[in-house]
Design an enzyme around this catalytic site. Structure first.
Site, PDB file in Angstrom:
ATOM      1  N   TRP A 159     -40.655  89.756  24.793  1.00  0.00           N
ATOM      2  CA  TRP A 159     -41.867  89.435  24.020  1.00  0.00           C
ATOM      3  C   TRP A 159     -42.896  88.858  24.981  1.00  0.00           C
ATOM      4  CZ3 TRP A 159     -43.018  84.271  21.461  1.00  0.00           C
ATOM      5  CH2 TRP A 159     -44.099  84.367  20.576  1.00  0.00           C
ATOM      6  N   ASP A 185     -33.548  83.376  20.911  1.00  0.00           N
ATOM      7  CA  ASP A 185     -34.714  83.499  20.046  1.00  0.00           C
ATOM      8  C   ASP A 185     -34.277  84.383  18.884  1.00  0.00           C
ATOM      9  OD1 ASP A 185     -37.162  83.846  18.873  1.00  0.00           O
ATOM     10  OD2 ASP A 185     -38.202  84.508  20.685  1.00  0.00           O
ATOM     11  N   LYS A 220     -41.182  86.292   9.364  1.00  0.00           N
ATOM     12  CA  LYS A 220     -40.940  87.662   8.893  1.00  0.00           C
ATOM     13  C   LYS A 220     -39.984  87.682   7.703  1.00  0.00           C
ATOM     14  CE  LYS A 220     -42.086  87.721  13.330  1.00  0.00           C
ATOM     15  NZ  LYS A 220     -43.258  88.069  14.050  1.00  0.00           N
TER      16      LYS A 220
END
Ligand code: LMR
Length: 399
Positions: free
Chosen positions: A130, A211, A246
């Site tokens: 990311w 993560d 999300k």
């Protein structure tokens, strides 16, 4: 006064998403940012969230500061969701968990803590990762390096190269890992590979930093937490930043967490104290609203069930869209191997398109993907998937 300030080149994800909003074309398609859109292309409000918020509205009360660590009910719910309520590490109190401003806030607070207590360690992230990981850890003062991960040839995992690179790191190196639904590639380790990696991490006394921003979007809520639980079972000390942006569609509420799994309860108390200090130095204490929603949903059995089934529908819908995109591209480019559209997991697919092809997708077809080639499959729906297949086929055909 400020002439020496560098112009900001923009963020590869957030700025592109802003460009999308400004694009006047009505048939534009947003596959850039990692946001789940529903079958109608709308940002959903989950029913479980709506019900929790309605109940909260009928009980409006004062809004004091939360503790530096955040909402206690929420922190407990985070531990239970990540590790399972009955996990030994949860029951023995050896996990220090705080509420943070999204998963990013967790990464940042953990990064600050690590720089203070492991100042000589370096950070290792997957190649690629990311975009914000590198910036965050460099911002915390670390040297950030990469370990091999994605294989552009196979569009899968370079597991052997990854394992041997990690097996050569000095003790207490900080190894950033995506627990599931790797961002940006959608390529994950399987359970056997996780076990092998955990053996290396333990033997070399490394410090993993996980993560997990997409729990429930890969194989399921429990399945996607496999790596966390396997590390905790093995007695490894590690960090995990989690996000509900999300999985609850609560992006703007900034609801996340940071958990540090420690060898015992006494060390967890020490770590918790210094996490509080890092929070105080950054933003004092987190906001209330989002954590109340998440805690209420996770701890009220009927809301929890509703949320789980909504999340399952989201996950299944993405899989159906991946298949439709695959079918659409193969129909237009017979013989072309695009199995990666269905093999990669979670929201993202690393499509292998070049920055120039990504530009062509955007400029000629109104289809926004990142210039790295990352596509957010959660932006596909029955109304746009054929056009996206057509656009991909056109740019892949052109080479
Ligand atoms: C993404 O990767 O698109 C999301 O996690 C949003 C972000 O903050 O980058």
């Amino acid at each position: 006064m400020f002439l020496h300030v560098d112009p900001y080149p923009g963020d590869p994800i957030l700025t592109l998403n802003e460009d999308f909003q400004k694009d006047p074309r009505t048939d534009k398609i947003n596959l850039s940012i990692g946001i789940y859109f529903d079958e109608q292309g709308r940002l959903p409000v989950m029913d479980a969230v709506r019900q929790a918020e309605s109940a909260m509205l009928s009980q409006i009360g004062p809004k004091p500061y939360l503790p530096m660590t955040g909402n206690p009910a929420y922190r407990e719910a985070v531990q239970h969701l990540l590790f399972g309520a009955d996990h030994e590490a949860v029951r023995s109190g050896r996990i220090a968990t705080i509420q943070t401003l999204g998963g990013s806030g967790g990464l940042k607070v953990g990064g600050d803590f690590l720089k203070r207590y492991f100042p000589n360690s370096q950070v290792w992230v997957s190649d690629p990762t990311w975009d914000n990981h590198r910036a965050m850890f460099e911002g915390a003062g670390f040297q950030v390096n990469t370990y091999p991960y994605y294989d552009p040839e196979t569009k899968g995992l370079k597991f052997d190269a990854m394992l041997s690179a990690i097996d050569a790191l000095p003790a207490q190196s900080i190894v950033l890992l995506h627990a599931c639904c790797h961002n940006p590639t959608g390529v994950d380790l399987n359970q056997a590979q996780w076990r092998q990696l955990i053996e290396v991490i333990q033997r070399r006394r490394l410090l993993p930093y996980l993560d997990i921003a997409y729990q429930g979007f890969g194989d399921g809520i429990e399945e996607d937490a496999f790596a966390l639980r396997a590390l905790a079972d093995a007695g490894v000390s590690f960090f995990v930043a989690n996000s509900f942006s999300k999985s609850f569609s609560l992006y703007g509420e900034r609801v996340g967490g940071l958990s540090v799994v420690c060898p015992d309860k006494a060390q967890a108390q020490l770590v918790l104290g210094q996490l509080m200090s890092a929070v105080r130095r950054n933003y004092s204490s987190p906001p209330t609203h989002g954590s109340q929603i998440v805690a209420r949903v996770l701890q009220t059995p009927d809301l929890r069930q509703m949320w789980e089934s909504e999340l399952t529908q989201m996950r299944d819908r993405i899989k159906v869209m991946r298949q439709r995109l695959y079918d659409g591209v193969v129909a237009r480019l017979p013989g072309r191997d695009v199995r990666y559209f269905i093999d990669q997991r979670g929201m993202f697919s690393y499509t292998g398109v070049s920055p120039q092809q990504a530009d062509a997708l955007r400029e000629q077809h109104g289809v926004y993907v990142l210039r790295s080639g990352r596509m957010c499959a959660a932006g596909l729906n029955a109304n746009n998937v054929d056009r996206v297949a057509e656009a991909f086929a056109a740019v892949l055909r052109a080479g």
